[in-house]
Scaffold this active site. Sequence first.
Site, short mmCIF file in Angstrom:
data_model
loop_
_atom_site.label_atom_id
_atom_site.label_comp_id
_atom_site.label_asym_id
_atom_site.label_seq_id
_atom_site.Cartn_x
_atom_site.Cartn_y
_atom_site.Cartn_z
N GLY B 40 0.84 -1.20 0.00
CA GLY B 40 0.00 0.00 0.00
C GLY B 40 0.87 1.24 0.00
N GLY B 42 -0.76 4.48 0.15
CA GLY B 42 -1.61 5.61 0.54
C GLY B 42 -0.94 6.37 1.67
N LEU B 43 -1.73 7.14 2.41
CA LEU B 43 -1.13 7.91 3.50
C LEU B 43 -0.41 6.99 4.47
CD1 LEU B 43 -3.77 10.65 4.30
CD2 LEU B 43 -1.73 10.78 2.90
N ALA B 44 -1.04 5.90 4.84
CA ALA B 44 -0.43 5.02 5.83
C ALA B 44 0.79 4.30 5.24
CB ALA B 44 -1.46 4.01 6.34
N GLY B 45 0.61 3.63 4.11
CA GLY B 45 1.70 2.85 3.53
C GLY B 45 2.81 3.73 2.98
N SER B 284 -18.98 17.34 -0.28
CA SER B 284 -18.44 17.65 1.04
C SER B 284 -19.55 17.95 2.04
CB SER B 284 -17.50 18.84 0.98
OG SER B 284 -17.21 19.24 2.28
N ARG B 337 -23.17 12.04 10.93
CA ARG B 337 -23.35 11.29 9.69
C ARG B 337 -24.33 10.14 9.79
NH1 ARG B 337 -17.04 10.97 7.53
NH2 ARG B 337 -16.94 13.17 7.01
N GLU B 432 -6.67 2.74 7.08
CA GLU B 432 -8.06 2.27 7.13
C GLU B 432 -8.14 0.75 7.23
OE1 GLU B 432 -10.55 4.27 4.22
OE2 GLU B 432 -12.21 2.87 4.54
N ARG B 442 -16.51 7.03 12.61
CA ARG B 442 -15.35 7.91 12.50
C ARG B 442 -15.79 9.36 12.33
NH1 ARG B 442 -12.92 10.46 8.38
NH2 ARG B 442 -13.91 9.29 6.70
C1 LIG Z 1 -14.30 10.37 -1.26
C2 LIG Z 1 -13.60 10.29 0.07
C3 LIG Z 1 -13.40 11.44 0.82
C4 LIG Z 1 -12.75 11.39 2.06
N1 LIG Z 1 -12.57 12.54 2.76
C5 LIG Z 1 -11.89 12.51 3.94
C6 LIG Z 1 -11.59 13.71 4.65
O1 LIG Z 1 -11.94 14.81 4.24
N2 LIG Z 1 -10.88 13.61 5.81
C7 LIG Z 1 -10.47 12.41 6.30
O2 LIG Z 1 -9.82 12.39 7.33
N3 LIG Z 1 -10.73 11.27 5.64
C8 LIG Z 1 -11.43 11.27 4.48
N4 LIG Z 1 -11.68 10.10 3.81
C9 LIG Z 1 -11.13 8.83 4.32
C10 LIG Z 1 -9.65 8.71 4.02
O3 LIG Z 1 -9.36 9.31 2.79
C11 LIG Z 1 -9.16 7.27 3.96
O4 LIG Z 1 -9.67 6.55 5.02
C12 LIG Z 1 -7.65 7.19 4.03
O5 LIG Z 1 -7.06 8.07 3.13
C13 LIG Z 1 -7.15 5.79 3.79
O6 LIG Z 1 -5.73 5.77 3.67
P1 LIG Z 1 -4.95 4.41 3.59
O7 LIG Z 1 -3.51 4.76 3.46
O8 LIG Z 1 -5.33 3.53 4.71
O9 LIG Z 1 -5.48 3.67 2.28
P2 LIG Z 1 -5.49 4.09 0.73
O10 LIG Z 1 -5.12 5.48 0.51
O11 LIG Z 1 -6.78 3.60 0.18
O12 LIG Z 1 -4.31 3.26 0.11
C14 LIG Z 1 -4.39 1.89 -0.11
C15 LIG Z 1 -3.14 1.46 -0.82
O13 LIG Z 1 -3.08 0.05 -0.85
C16 LIG Z 1 -2.85 -0.42 -2.15
N5 LIG Z 1 -3.49 -1.72 -2.25
C17 LIG Z 1 -4.77 -2.05 -1.93
N6 LIG Z 1 -4.96 -3.36 -2.10
C18 LIG Z 1 -3.80 -3.87 -2.54
C19 LIG Z 1 -3.36 -5.18 -2.88
N7 LIG Z 1 -4.17 -6.23 -2.78
N8 LIG Z 1 -2.09 -5.32 -3.32
C20 LIG Z 1 -1.25 -4.25 -3.40
N9 LIG Z 1 -1.61 -3.01 -3.05
C21 LIG Z 1 -2.86 -2.83 -2.65
C22 LIG Z 1 -3.40 0.63 -3.06
O14 LIG Z 1 -2.75 0.57 -4.29
C23 LIG Z 1 -3.05 1.90 -2.28
O15 LIG Z 1 -1.73 2.27 -2.57
C24 LIG Z 1 -12.32 10.14 2.57
C25 LIG Z 1 -12.53 8.99 1.83
C26 LIG Z 1 -13.18 9.04 0.60
C27 LIG Z 1 -13.41 7.77 -0.14
#
Ligand SMILES: Cc1cc2nc3c(=O)[nH]c(=O)nc-3n(C[C@H](O)[C@H](O)[C@H](O)COP(=O)(O)OP(=O)(O)OC[C@H]3O[C@@H](n4cnc5c(N)ncnc54)[C@H](O)[C@@H]3O)c2cc1C
Lengths: 257, 647
Positions: B40, B42-45, B284, B337, B432, B442
């Site tokens: 992953g 995303g923000l976490a990974g 939003s 919500r 997440e 949340r």
């Molecule tokens: C439309 C929308 C608006 C939002 N607005 C807000 C907000 O305003 N404020 C707030 O705090 N939160 C908000 N959220 C929630 C927040 O954005 C997410 O919960 C958070 O960004 C998740 O981050 P993450 O790093 O956990 O996962 P993600 O950013 O989803 O990253 C997942 C990563 O894992 C990888 N991955 C997934 N499955 C696999 C696999 N099987 N093999 C290899 N790689 C894989 C993907 O490629 C990606 O790189 C919003 C969410 C959405 C959907």
Amino acid sequence: MEKTMNLTIRVWRQKNRLDVGKFAEYKLANISEDSSFLEMLDILSEQLVADGHEPVAFDHDCREGICGMCSMTINGIPHGPESGTTACQLHMRHFHDGQTITIEPWRAKPFPVIKDLVVDRTPLDKIIQAGGFITARAGSAVDANAMPIAKGIADYAMDAAACIGCGACVAACPNASAMLFTGAKVAHMNSLPQGKAEKDRRTLAMVTTMDGEGFGGCTNIGECEAACPKSIPLDMIAHLNRDYAVAQMKNFFKPVA
Amino acid sequence: MNLDSKIPEGPLAQKWTSHKFNMKLVNPANRRKYNVIVVGSGLAGGAAAASLAEQGYNVSCFCYQDSPRRAHSIAAQGGINASKNYQNDGDSVHRLFYDTVKGGDYRAREANVYRLAEVSSDIIDQCVANGVPFAREYGGYLANRSFGGAQVSRTFYARGQTGQQLLLGAYSALSKQIGLGKVKMYNRHEMLDVVKVDGHAKGVIVRNMVTGEISRHAGDAVVIATGGYGNVFFLSTNAQGCNVTAAHRAYRRGAGMANPCYTQIHPTCIPVHGDQQSKLTLMSESLRNDGRVWAPKDKETAKKIREGKLDPNAVPDEERDYYLERKYPSFGNLAPRDISSRAAKEACDDGRGVATTGLGVFLDFRDAIKRDGQKAIEERYGNLFEMYQCITGDNPYETPMMIFPAVHYTMGGLWVDYNLQSTIPGMFVGGEANFSDHGANRLGASALMQGLADGYFVLPYTVGNYLGEQGVAAAGKVTADHPAFAEVEADVKSRIDKLMSIGGTESPRSFHKRLGNIMWEKCGMSRTKESLTAAIEEIQALRKEFWSNLKVVGDADSLNPELERAGRVADFMEFGEILCRDALMREESCGGHFRAEHQTDDGEAKRDDDNFAFVGVWEYKGDDVAPALHKEPLVYENIKLATRSYK
Ligand SMILES: Cc1cc2nc3c(=O)[nH]c(=O)nc-3n(C[C@H](O)[C@H](O)[C@H](O)COP(=O)(O)OP(=O)(O)OC[C@H]3O[C@@H](n4cnc5c(N)ncnc54)[C@H](O)[C@@H]3O)c2cc1C
Ligand code: SF4
Ligand code: FES
């Protein structure tokens, strides 16, 4: 009542990098004008699958105009006819019954086709890896308000940072130049006080990588700005040229990197 | 299953500091001997991979998109919380902690939430240092807004694209490390399984989505940061590729799955337009500051509006039901919500819904425009109104917006202890994908905070501690030629062969839609024993059908979106059942989980703290065998449990 339309879709089919590829034509019936362009492609895919054919491969993910993954040239224009709109945010109400729609992948030498409409855009990542960052190790930062930044500068940096890295600018440019993309990142980081320390190194490294990856130069045609779904302005290229000239000069007298 | 949460001793405010001090350190010169796998970006990974590499570890990072910059974190609009108290309005670490536990309806672990609130300030510092262009005031200092009904202004934002800017910050740090060779990035690679050696996570099996090649990757620790599972409902605000595969495969290898029934439904999404729809778009929440939510009082009126025979503007005030204002006079249109979403559903269930499908209510700016002028509204929401018009073709300045709730976020996920380590030693889970900080609901702007807290400030410490405990002699010992890798790889391959060879007639998308329909109808905004029991049976039947009638065109040795979806849907089919079982087990209503049997006389959620103040953790027991439930009791030492009231 929702309106529907019948369409002819002319779409590029290419098995893999080595295949020469060609257009194929498909008929689609009863497409809702409320559908998005990619939903129309979903329906085409389901239709092809039902007939035992492979669906058209295309890149997409967020479908809300922000991830920069969708990438296709629609009737000759990257991301299609609506200005400031990604392909995924384009809706079928902008097309009409009986229309023929031509869909191609990004056409640019640095972006080889992987399959159908899917291309390889990793050269853009390479440009960032070369210098598109501000070095600040996790845990080393000072308080966020320690350094005030004038609103005008912050807003300008934000305008530049709005780039989604889709590569439409490259696809639109006859020279396959990545100056708008690179310029936006350079303008974003070089204009912030936090980014000043690495400014010259960043600019030189990113431009060198950009050239090395096979992107062409800018000859002020302006197609990139017109195609950009985030309306990144040509000023960003001017910013890049300015910072590059300064960095080169400094580098001439005393190497910055 | 051992659910020791490993919460450090000592007073709440000292736990993280003293825990960090007690950790095993790895000598900087030895760090390069270790390999860490991060799934992953995303923000976490992304933040974890960059930070671990900065510390000196070798990192392999995987994502399914063509670039790490495209993870779905990018789509977040609203903002990110931090207890900076820059507005001098009484915010503090303790208040953010308290709000998060309360907002989560008292189903989160105190110590984890406190740490989250504690590091929230560091996140903003870090992001600004990395060049995130947050909104600023004329004086040059950072701007804040109040978000999601919070009583203080603690939300930092970057226009309507906070997620993108934060992710680009993490991505740039990650890119630097890729350029330096400390991180090996694998784009377009999907993780399909975890490999365990002597009980510890030691690697992953991934598929190259371009060539179809299956490969083995060994590491000294594995971090899963693969996002949420909202797409189990088919339609959600998630990206098309969001999946549960990584988490679910880990569950099948022995990781506990916690609270899967806690899913968040966001009240302000654009309604479904028809059965060709592929995703739902969030508007939003800030719109509820000025928009008034209503549905017609009368079913006939609603019907006429649906059929386009009546202009909603022509409905006089006395025939409009401003139901949030009516039911929750003190919070009105800003009710949380979960509460707003359920109220919209009630109005539609009652036959008073609008939009062509009858699944919509109005969010009306008429009065705000009258009060403040169109220009003021344009300044506040211009870009959102444009987006709405771009998608629906309607102009919200002239005709009221229509909205409907949609699945948005998943609080449940893999169980982790205080170190974010799952029940599989050596396997950590961030963002997440874990269950850790939000309880049953949340708060807005808290997911971005959690993702970056995990990635920048928690995992780099706790993963290092684990590696230190294993000792430097163990570094890099397990390699991909270990027989355990061959075994798991063979499993993965045979599963793909099986998917390819069913030779049925129905597409993966069609099965996904049918699953989503069951989930939404029977395990969505309101759940009952009957609906859940039926859902479990229907999912089991659908799964049988899937494995006997699936049609996957193309081949496994090239880019094949059909195969990708088939694999994800197969996992959603198994996971959906666990989600329903969890919802069935939880005989109470709390946060995003509403059991119709458990409500007060006036229709509010009724929690049962005596019997359900625990984390429900599911253990895999085999295919077609019911999973086993384990409980981690939730102990509240610093916060008194109370009933949420928004009246
Ligand atoms: C439309 C929308 C608006 C939002 N607005 C807000 C907000 O305003 N404020 C707030 O705090 N939160 C908000 N959220 C929630 C927040 O954005 C997410 O919960 C958070 O960004 C998740 O981050 P993450 O790093 O956990 O996962 P993600 O950013 O989803 O990253 C997942 C990563 O894992 C990888 N991955 C997934 N499955 C696999 C696999 N099987 N093999 C290899 N790689 C894989 C993907 O490629 C990606 O790189 C919003 C969410 C959405 C959907
Ligand atoms: S500058 Fe515009 S067109 Fe080019 S990559 Fe960025 S968003 Fe896309
Ligand atoms: S799919 Fe994300 S921008 Fe189009």
